[in-house]
Write an enzyme that holds these catalytic residues in place. Structure first.
Site, PDB file in Angstrom:
ATOM      1  N   ARG A 132     112.097 -15.434-105.799  1.00  0.00           N
ATOM      2  CA  ARG A 132     112.600 -15.702-106.285  1.00  0.00           C
ATOM      3  C   ARG A 132     112.748 -17.011-107.046  1.00  0.00           C
ATOM      4  O   ARG A 132     113.281 -17.683-106.169  1.00  0.00           O
ATOM      5  CB  ARG A 132     112.797 -14.602-107.406  1.00  0.00           C
ATOM      6  CG  ARG A 132     112.665 -12.907-106.748  1.00  0.00           C
ATOM      7  CD  ARG A 132     113.581 -12.286-107.320  1.00  0.00           C
ATOM      8  NE  ARG A 132     112.895 -11.054-106.781  1.00  0.00           N
ATOM      9  CZ  ARG A 132     112.883  -9.869-106.281  1.00  0.00           C
ATOM     10  NH1 ARG A 132     113.431 -10.457-105.188  1.00  0.00           N
ATOM     11  NH2 ARG A 132     112.436  -8.568-106.526  1.00  0.00           N
ATOM     12  N   LYS A 157     117.681 -10.124-103.953  1.00  0.00           N
ATOM     13  CA  LYS A 157     117.321  -9.359-105.339  1.00  0.00           C
ATOM     14  C   LYS A 157     118.184  -8.070-104.844  1.00  0.00           C
ATOM     15  O   LYS A 157     117.415  -6.707-104.316  1.00  0.00           O
ATOM     16  CB  LYS A 157     117.088  -9.374-106.335  1.00  0.00           C
ATOM     17  CG  LYS A 157     116.736  -8.250-107.970  1.00  0.00           C
ATOM     18  CD  LYS A 157     115.930  -8.408-108.471  1.00  0.00           C
ATOM     19  CE  LYS A 157     115.969  -7.884-110.220  1.00  0.00           C
ATOM     20  NZ  LYS A 157     114.420  -7.563-110.746  1.00  0.00           N
ATOM     21  N   HIS A 219     108.507 -18.101-111.559  1.00  0.00           N
ATOM     22  CA  HIS A 219     107.666 -16.572-111.266  1.00  0.00           C
ATOM     23  C   HIS A 219     106.462 -16.646-111.028  1.00  0.00           C
ATOM     24  O   HIS A 219     105.437 -15.369-110.495  1.00  0.00           O
ATOM     25  CB  HIS A 219     108.318 -15.767-112.625  1.00  0.00           C
ATOM     26  CG  HIS A 219     108.175 -14.414-111.679  1.00  0.00           C
ATOM     27  ND1 HIS A 219     109.397 -14.083-110.858  1.00  0.00           N
ATOM     28  CD2 HIS A 219     108.065 -13.143-111.250  1.00  0.00           C
ATOM     29  CE1 HIS A 219     110.002 -13.107-110.357  1.00  0.00           C
ATOM     30  NE2 HIS A 219     109.024 -12.657-110.594  1.00  0.00           N
ATOM     31  N   ARG A 222     104.961 -16.465-107.679  1.00  0.00           N
ATOM     32  CA  ARG A 222     105.219 -15.729-106.630  1.00  0.00           C
ATOM     33  C   ARG A 222     104.167 -14.731-107.390  1.00  0.00           C
ATOM     34  O   ARG A 222     103.865 -13.999-106.037  1.00  0.00           O
ATOM     35  CB  ARG A 222     106.780 -15.329-107.014  1.00  0.00           C
ATOM     36  CG  ARG A 222     106.699 -13.630-106.401  1.00  0.00           C
ATOM     37  CD  ARG A 222     108.821 -13.274-107.195  1.00  0.00           C
ATOM     38  NE  ARG A 222     108.584 -11.806-107.121  1.00  0.00           N
ATOM     39  CZ  ARG A 222     109.306 -11.174-106.088  1.00  0.00           C
ATOM     40  NH1 ARG A 222     109.545 -11.900-104.517  1.00  0.00           N
ATOM     41  NH2 ARG A 222     109.871 -10.586-106.003  1.00  0.00           N
ATOM     42  N   HIS A 245     109.712  -5.107-103.375  1.00  0.00           N
ATOM     43  CA  HIS A 245     109.564  -4.401-104.271  1.00  0.00           C
ATOM     44  C   HIS A 245     110.289  -2.396-103.938  1.00  0.00           C
ATOM     45  O   HIS A 245     110.144  -2.702-103.283  1.00  0.00           O
ATOM     46  CB  HIS A 245     107.967  -4.259-104.432  1.00  0.00           C
ATOM     47  CG  HIS A 245     107.652  -5.301-105.447  1.00  0.00           C
ATOM     48  ND1 HIS A 245     106.787  -5.864-106.376  1.00  0.00           N
ATOM     49  CD2 HIS A 245     108.560  -6.247-106.009  1.00  0.00           C
ATOM     50  CE1 HIS A 245     106.513  -6.943-106.922  1.00  0.00           C
ATOM     51  NE2 HIS A 245     108.047  -7.141-107.030  1.00  0.00           N
ATOM     52  N   TYR A 254      99.674  -6.236-109.682  1.00  0.00           N
ATOM     53  CA  TYR A 254      98.902  -7.427-108.812  1.00  0.00           C
ATOM     54  C   TYR A 254      97.058  -6.610-108.862  1.00  0.00           C
ATOM     55  O   TYR A 254      96.582  -7.199-108.688  1.00  0.00           O
ATOM     56  CB  TYR A 254      99.280  -7.865-107.212  1.00  0.00           C
ATOM     57  CG  TYR A 254     100.123  -8.757-107.584  1.00  0.00           C
ATOM     58  CD1 TYR A 254     100.767  -9.702-108.580  1.00  0.00           C
ATOM     59  CD2 TYR A 254     101.598  -7.674-107.519  1.00  0.00           C
ATOM     60  CE1 TYR A 254     101.612 -10.394-109.198  1.00  0.00           C
ATOM     61  CE2 TYR A 254     102.878  -8.411-107.749  1.00  0.00           C
ATOM     62  CZ  TYR A 254     102.521  -9.570-108.572  1.00  0.00           C
ATOM     63  OH  TYR A 254     104.200  -9.748-108.968  1.00  0.00           O
TER      64      TYR A 254
END
Length: 269
Positions: A132, A157, A219, A222, A245, A254
């Protein structure tokens, strides 16, 4: 009750916002979430409206803005006022917005067309490690383990550490760049860490120079990292771990943009 309006004095507002800031900090919410909640609650306290009236004023705005207002008020009532939040608004589910993905050739063009070695490294960390924006700008030399060929992200994150592979191409450019023992990898001329705007501009300039017409952001790289891994046959659960995640459903977006199987269908016509 959450459906009653109340006017607050300046001192009361100041005290409530102070408590809100404390509650946000205690939960280790991200800077952006905290900033959003504080801004919304300040507007609410100054409006003199009931929660419902205040939320109705957001109905002309986007769904995500509406959701932010709702959850900010809910957080405020339950954690600052210590009272039940009565509103049960029928929040529409977020529409499925597919991520923009570059081809491998487009990513390579961006890297090859960037002459500044530091800028080249920014692009490569975003793509070859799937970082990120904030993870890239906060990356330290001590996070890089050259012997084990891994990156140990300690500023991920949600304060969740994770391990990402250190790609061979990254190692080569890092050695050209000159490795150091500690401290931030990306330092500006003023000796401070790169800010978000700087990285955004690096990506924008590189994509433009590479002749890419798409609206490329940090992003996007990514997204491309995850999609290219999926198209190459990587297990989606490994991709989930690499991206950090919490929920597999987040990673499954995706599968909608990976064209490995879509290509096969074209041969049926």
């Amino acid at each position: 009750m959450a459906d009653e309006s109340k006017s607050y004095s300046s001192d009361e507002k100041y005290g409530l916002i102070g408590k809100l800031i404390e509650e946000v900090k205690l939960r280790r919410y991200s800077y952006q979430t905290g900033k959003s909640y504080i801004s919304i609650v300040k507007k609410f306290l100054s409006s003199g409206k009931t929660p419902r009236e205040f939320l109705l004023s957001y109905t002309t705005k986007s769904k995500s803005t509406m959701r932010s207002a709702y959850f900010a008020l809910k957080f405020f009532y339950e954690n600052v006022l210590n009272t039940r939040f009565e509103e049960k608004l029928p929040l529409a589910r977020k529409s499925l917005k597919l991520p923009l993905v570059l081809s491998k050739e487009e990513v390579i063009k961006m890297i090859d067309s960037t002459n500044n070695l530091k800028h080249k490294l920014v692009i490569m960390f975003l793509y070859y490690a799937g970082l990120r924006l904030d993870e890239a700008r906060n990356l330290n030399w001590q996070d890089i383990d050259f012997d084990r060929e891994i990156i140990h992200l300690k500023t991920a994150k949600g304060d969740k550490e994770r391990i990402v592979f250190l790609h061979k191409k990254l190692i080569d450019v890092l050695e050209m760049y000159g490795t150091k023992g500690e401290g931030p990898i990306f330092i500006s001329q003023r000796e401070g860490k790169y800010n978000k705007r700087t990285i955004q501009q690096i990506i924008k300039f590189a994509s433009k120079k590479a002749g890419i017409k798409k609206n490329v952001t940090p992003h996007t790289l990514r997204h491309s990292f995850a999609t290219h891994l999926l198209e190459s046959g990587a297990d989606i659960r490994y991709i989930q771990q690499l991206l950090g995640h919490k929920d597999l459903k987040t990673t499954q977006i995706y599968t909608h943009v990976a064209n490995k199987d879509i290509k096969k269908l074209a041969h049926l016509l």
